[in-house]
Scaffold this motif. Sequence first.
Motif, short mmCIF file in Angstrom:
data_model
loop_
_atom_site.label_atom_id
_atom_site.label_comp_id
_atom_site.label_asym_id
_atom_site.label_seq_id
_atom_site.Cartn_x
_atom_site.Cartn_y
_atom_site.Cartn_z
N ARG A 18 -2.54 11.22 8.33
CA ARG A 18 -2.15 10.09 8.55
C ARG A 18 -1.60 10.07 10.02
NH1 ARG A 18 2.48 7.02 9.11
NH2 ARG A 18 2.83 5.08 8.13
N HIS A 25 -1.85 15.47 4.59
CA HIS A 25 -1.52 14.06 4.67
C HIS A 25 -0.85 13.54 5.96
CE1 HIS A 25 1.25 10.52 4.17
NE2 HIS A 25 0.12 9.87 3.47
N SER A 26 0.04 15.05 6.28
CA SER A 26 1.49 14.32 7.54
C SER A 26 -0.13 14.33 8.43
CB SER A 26 2.00 15.39 7.08
OG SER A 26 3.17 14.81 8.44
N PHE A 62 -5.64 3.39 4.83
CA PHE A 62 -5.13 3.83 3.43
C PHE A 62 -5.76 5.08 2.39
CE2 PHE A 62 -5.17 1.89 -1.23
CZ PHE A 62 -3.38 2.42 -1.79
N GLU A 83 -5.25 8.96 3.24
CA GLU A 83 -3.96 9.68 3.08
C GLU A 83 -4.19 9.41 1.88
OE1 GLU A 83 -0.30 7.71 4.51
OE2 GLU A 83 -0.93 5.97 5.67
N THR A 84 -5.11 8.65 0.93
CA THR A 84 -4.89 8.42 -0.77
C THR A 84 -5.72 10.06 -1.07
OG1 THR A 84 -5.37 6.15 -1.09
CG2 THR A 84 -5.74 8.00 -2.29
N MET A 119 0.97 -0.80 -0.17
CA MET A 119 -0.11 -0.30 -0.12
C MET A 119 0.63 1.70 0.08
SD MET A 119 -3.86 -0.41 2.35
CE MET A 119 -2.83 -1.62 3.88
N ASN A 120 1.87 1.07 0.70
CA ASN A 120 2.69 2.46 0.56
C ASN A 120 3.29 2.65 -0.48
OD1 ASN A 120 2.27 3.00 3.55
ND2 ASN A 120 4.41 1.74 4.12
N ASP A 121 3.79 1.10 -1.86
CA ASP A 121 4.18 2.16 -3.25
C ASP A 121 2.61 2.38 -3.90
OD1 ASP A 121 6.13 1.37 -5.13
OD2 ASP A 121 4.50 0.14 -5.80
N LYS A 122 2.01 2.15 -3.67
CA LYS A 122 0.86 3.30 -3.96
C LYS A 122 0.73 4.38 -3.49
CE LYS A 122 -2.41 -0.50 -5.46
NZ LYS A 122 -1.88 -0.25 -7.39
N LEU A 123 1.09 4.57 -2.56
CA LEU A 123 0.83 6.18 -2.08
C LEU A 123 2.20 7.19 -2.53
CD1 LEU A 123 -0.90 5.55 1.45
CD2 LEU A 123 -1.85 6.57 -0.55
N ASN A 124 2.67 6.17 -2.32
CA ASN A 124 4.25 6.71 -2.59
C ASN A 124 4.11 7.64 -4.68
OD1 ASN A 124 5.39 6.17 -0.74
ND2 ASN A 124 6.95 4.96 -1.06
#
Length: 164
Positions: A34, A30-31, A48, A51-52, A1-6
């Motif tokens: 989260r 975002h910060s 997730f 954050e998105t 999931m972090n990869d998608k957010l990045n």
Amino acid sequence: MNDKLNRLMFKMFEFYENDPNHIQHFIKVHSFARLIGMEEGLSPELLFTLETAAIVHDIGIKPALEQYGSDAGPYQEKLGMPEAEKMLSALDFPREVIDRVVFLVGHHHTYTDIDRIDYRILVEADFLVNMYEGNMKKEAMRAAFEKEFETEAGRKIAQTMFDF
């Protein structure tokens, strides 16, 4: 999931190329989103989605300025929904995440009928950043704090930052 957010963040950097103010804004929202989401105990799936939404919440500003010459909230909400849909679909986000994020983008300046905790947190995170970036007067900040901040974490951050 972090990869998608990045990957989404980098797409938003491209979307707002040469516009550091808007890039800085969504990074800060975002910060805070989260942090509040984690403190409020959101499930990984809901965090997730939150954050998105925080990353793309203002995606409607650019088309609103282009089409209307204004970044007023209603224009952002209206024009942000299809932009968010397009970007998230291109990055293969799950359909249920896309649907909720599109709703949040289309309502993040609407402070009535907040239906779920992800919506509440997005509003609080955006207010935290806007109160600072917009140089709001103390009275206006206090009024927004009293009316819009419901989560324990969001209230604590606002009270600490702004000395309420």
